[in-house]
Write an enzyme that holds these catalytic residues in place. Structure first.
Site, PDB file in Angstrom:
ATOM      1  N   ARG A  79       4.753  -1.046  -7.471  1.00  0.00           N
ATOM      2  CA  ARG A  79       4.939  -0.692  -6.065  1.00  0.00           C
ATOM      3  C   ARG A  79       6.420  -0.754  -5.688  1.00  0.00           C
ATOM      4  O   ARG A  79       6.902   0.092  -4.945  1.00  0.00           O
ATOM      5  CB  ARG A  79       4.112  -1.627  -5.171  1.00  0.00           C
ATOM      6  CG  ARG A  79       4.109  -1.197  -3.707  1.00  0.00           C
ATOM      7  CD  ARG A  79       3.092  -1.968  -2.891  1.00  0.00           C
ATOM      8  NE  ARG A  79       3.430  -3.378  -2.803  1.00  0.00           N
ATOM      9  CZ  ARG A  79       2.619  -4.306  -2.290  1.00  0.00           C
ATOM     10  NH1 ARG A  79       1.434  -3.966  -1.823  1.00  0.00           N
ATOM     11  NH2 ARG A  79       2.986  -5.557  -2.242  1.00  0.00           N
ATOM     12  N   LYS A 181       7.256  -0.500   0.803  1.00  0.00           N
ATOM     13  CA  LYS A 181       7.494  -1.828   1.370  1.00  0.00           C
ATOM     14  C   LYS A 181       8.981  -1.995   1.652  1.00  0.00           C
ATOM     15  O   LYS A 181       9.713  -2.516   0.823  1.00  0.00           O
ATOM     16  CB  LYS A 181       6.983  -2.882   0.395  1.00  0.00           C
ATOM     17  CG  LYS A 181       6.579  -4.184   1.058  1.00  0.00           C
ATOM     18  CD  LYS A 181       5.805  -5.055   0.102  1.00  0.00           C
ATOM     19  CE  LYS A 181       5.437  -6.379   0.725  1.00  0.00           C
ATOM     20  NZ  LYS A 181       4.343  -6.294   1.697  1.00  0.00           N
ATOM     21  N   GLU A 217      -3.162   0.037  10.135  1.00  0.00           N
ATOM     22  CA  GLU A 217      -3.066  -1.310   9.589  1.00  0.00           C
ATOM     23  C   GLU A 217      -2.454  -2.265  10.581  1.00  0.00           C
ATOM     24  O   GLU A 217      -2.190  -1.905  11.731  1.00  0.00           O
ATOM     25  CB  GLU A 217      -2.316  -1.307   8.262  1.00  0.00           C
ATOM     26  CG  GLU A 217      -0.840  -0.974   8.358  1.00  0.00           C
ATOM     27  CD  GLU A 217      -0.090  -1.465   7.124  1.00  0.00           C
ATOM     28  OE1 GLU A 217      -0.036  -2.686   6.941  1.00  0.00           O
ATOM     29  OE2 GLU A 217       0.425  -0.624   6.366  1.00  0.00           O
TER      30      GLU A 217
HETATM   31  C1  LIG Z   1       3.023  -6.226   1.888  1.00  0.00           C
HETATM   32  C2  LIG Z   1       2.280  -5.535   2.977  1.00  0.00           C
HETATM   33  C3  LIG Z   1       0.880  -5.595   3.082  1.00  0.00           C
HETATM   34  C4  LIG Z   1       0.030  -6.428   2.169  1.00  0.00           C
HETATM   35  O1  LIG Z   1       0.123  -6.055   0.836  1.00  0.00           O
HETATM   36  P1  LIG Z   1      -0.333  -7.041  -0.324  1.00  0.00           P
HETATM   37  O2  LIG Z   1       0.021  -6.342  -1.569  1.00  0.00           O
HETATM   38  O3  LIG Z   1      -1.787  -7.239  -0.175  1.00  0.00           O
HETATM   39  O4  LIG Z   1       0.420  -8.318  -0.094  1.00  0.00           O
HETATM   40  C5  LIG Z   1       0.269  -4.854   4.082  1.00  0.00           C
HETATM   41  N1  LIG Z   1       0.984  -4.108   4.954  1.00  0.00           N
HETATM   42  C6  LIG Z   1       2.328  -4.036   4.889  1.00  0.00           C
HETATM   43  C7  LIG Z   1       3.048  -3.190   5.854  1.00  0.00           C
HETATM   44  C8  LIG Z   1       3.013  -4.749   3.903  1.00  0.00           C
HETATM   45  O5  LIG Z   1       4.348  -4.671   3.853  1.00  0.00           O
END
Ligand SMILES: *Cc1c(COP(=O)(O)O)cnc(C)c1O
Length: 338
Positions: A79, A181, A217
């Site tokens: 990722r 991210k 989300e």
């Molecule tokens: C990191 C993140 C998550 C959660 O991802 P995980 O891999 O489950 O920790 C969800 N939403 C956003 C915007 C994130 O940056």
């Protein structure tokens, strides 16, 4: 060590070692552990001016036998490289990423909270564009660092639902950077998050930026719901960050709980199809959602005070695997003996 393992929060704690590696002239150096927790950067670094940076978040879990588990670290490595590609940054080879994480965990082993405390070692890999520049173009150099700190269980006395509010703001554009991210998404979410907290909600829920009719989300966690006919549903959208926790829950819902599991649209006007809902991500694992405040109603799912049985079961399955108490279903665990 004078840490109170049972009462850790989610705050920065300086641990002895972090990993640093530099990319220059087309290649990474070997990288090394250092005790210095302050970065020295060129004032023109693209990370500072144009947000050319991305990060990851994962945890190390202390098992009953004293060994340490990493959970799906290869997915974090992949990722981060998807984020790097989108922002024209140097990618970190997967093996280098995993090795850096392992080195940092081993070097700071004394800070991995004991089994049974609920605490974990939170690991933060960070990739930033650095070096001389001022025009809008990719940085000439990249810095990759991995540091860690012990953090407490998010919910100490068991899972407790909290309430969320639908935001009028967007955290990402339809074809923007919502699926990677990067800090920019978070900078944009600070104000909406603050406004939600001022109104006593845990956080806000973002809708799809194009039509504002579907749940996307929570801004640092993905959304899921359990329908009244026992399906695990989580939104499908190109502007959601693909949560590794979410994909793990999709798998466990299907394989371990025998539910039908699907990524599909979750319309705001059909919330009464769901009997339970939650937010999921590495930090909190699962935050049960008591109710959601929309523009015209306050919708309660299972209960405002008690966690629903399916959510609880998913939480128990996932954390059982992470701490090594339940079998690893699909090569998710990397065990480190120390
Ligand atoms: C990191 C993140 C998550 C959660 O991802 P995980 O891999 O489950 O920790 C969800 N939403 C956003 C915007 C994130 O940056």
């Amino acid at each position: 060590m004078t840490l109170d393992w049972n009462n850790l929060g989610f705050d920065y704690i300086k641990t002895p070692f972090r990993y640093i590696s530099m990319w220059k002239d087309g290649q990474w150096d070997d990288g090394k552990l250092t005790e210095d927790n302050v970065l020295h950067l060129h004032e023109g670094s693209a990370a500072l001016h144009y947000g050319q940076q991305c990060f990851e978040g994962l945890k190390a879990y202390r098992c009953k036998d004293g060994s340490i588990n990493l959970f799906r670290v290869d997915e974090n490595a992949k990722r981060m490289n998807r984020s790097a590609k989108r922002l024209l940054m140097a990618e970190v080879p997967e093996e280098k990423f995993i090795q850096a994480v392992e080195e940092v965990v081993k070097a700071n082993e004394a800070f991995v909270p004991p089994y049974g405390s609920g605490g974990t070692l939170y690991i933060r890999p960070l990739l930033i564009g650095v070096g001389q520049g001022i025009g809008v173009h990719p940085a000439p150099e990249y810095l990759f660092t991995v540091f860690c700190m012990p953090v407490g269980a998010y919910f100490k006395g068991g899972l407790v639902p909290t309430n969320f509010i639908v935001s009028d703001y967007d955290r990402a554009a339809p074809q923007g950077t919502g699926a990677i991210k990067v800090g920019g998404n978070y900078a944009a979410s600070l104000l909406p998050g603050e406004e939600a907290k001022e109104r006593s909600f845990s956080d806000c829920i973002y809708l799809d930026p194009a039509t504002h009719t579907k749940i996307e989300e929570v801004g640092s966690a993905n959304f899921f719901g359990i329908t009244k006919d026992d399906r695990f549903v989580t939104p499908l959208s190109p502007s959601i960050l693909p949560s590794i926790t979410k994909y793990s829950l999709l798998y466990l819902a299907e394989h371990n709980l025998g539910l039908e599991a699907a990524e599909e649209d979750v319309y705001l006007d059909s919330l009464d199809q769901y009997k339970e809902a939650g937010a999921c991500g590495t930090a909190a694992v699962i935050s049960p959602i008591g109710g959601i405040q929309t523009q015209d109603e306050f919708h309660v799912f299972y209960s405002e005070t008690e966690v629903g049985p399916v959510t609880q079961k998913l939480y128990d399955e996932l954390t059982g695997i992470q701490f090594g108490d339940l079998p690893d279903p699909a090569d998710w665990i990397r065990n480190i003996t120390v």
